[in-house]
Write a protein that holds these residues in place. Sequence first.
Motif: not given
Length: 364
Positions: A59-60, A66-67, A96-98, A295-296
């Motif tokens: 999950p994010l 939303a962004a 986030a950039t990816s 995040p990973r």
Amino acid sequence: MTVLLWILAVLAVPTLIFALWMAGVFLKEFFKPGDGGSEAAEKLGLLPTERQNTDLAAPLPAGWEAALSAARGGDWKPAAALLEYIGRDWERRSYATSLLGDIAAEEDAWLLAWEAARPDDPDAALIRARSTVDLAWNLRGAALAKHTTREQAEGFHRALVRSREEIARAAALNPYDPTPFMTEIWVALGLGYPHSEMDKLWAEITARAPYHYEAHYSALQYWCAKWRGSKELATAFAERAAATAPLGSLLTAFPLIAHFEHDESSDSTADRTPEMVARVDAGLADAAAADPAHPRLPELRHLLAYYLALQDRDEAAIEQFKLVDGYVDALPWTYQGDGPDVAAYYCRIRNASAEAAAAQAQPS
């Protein structure tokens, strides 16, 4: 008598057709991928194939969707706010950039509006650099080089060459950020930078973020035999990263990935060696020490679940499967094809472990 036999034969045809149809249904259901051990998996609360998310590995974080949705709808401000909030958390910044770069590679009207409103915004420049690289790889396609057309190859090359200017601009606007240099690894891979140039690029990254997961993943791809290196170079890179990184950095994933990328065996013998068991054990310790919000972390857990299953360490495998279930866009599952195939393969391995773990739990 002949007439009677003919009548009986005619009457038997519908029965025969029905029987064949039923046999076909049975065989299709019996051999349908991903169903073995599904009852044991369901008892553990694990999700069926059709409920696996094939777009994400986990999950994010809160607020990210939303962004991303706003960007898809043409509004750049939530994306700008997200990157501003992330700040110098380089792991989250690159992730986030990816995601935003993928969106801009498909439709960049929102990014053009951002660039017009804030011409020298380093975050907008970073998304532009990433999206240009993503566009190049989209133009190339996912097929092997021998199946890539001349038009695809030329478009790919032109876009990668152009992306170098965008990457240099993003790096100049935010000299502390390793993300532009990480992005350039995919240019190095596509254009075939010599090893000496890759070493210089890697020095820029590690000076800013020495234990960055995504950077190591990208670099490992460069060093793999299928791109610009060899099995030996990839393994050496991965082992060195794992040996020098602090516990909790998740870099123990890379010896497992290097093995996976070069494993041409047709059975699991190569995955059960003492060396591979030790690699998995190191990964378990790394995962246990990591920030739960890294995040990973789910990507390492997916790998651990897979190799624990291959090593018949099913109870431990199920512990990892429980932590990632529902999201399957991660190695090793993603090398199995498109979304449905990815989910089916994941469930097949997971369900087999669930069934084995259940059998082991039965009293003898």
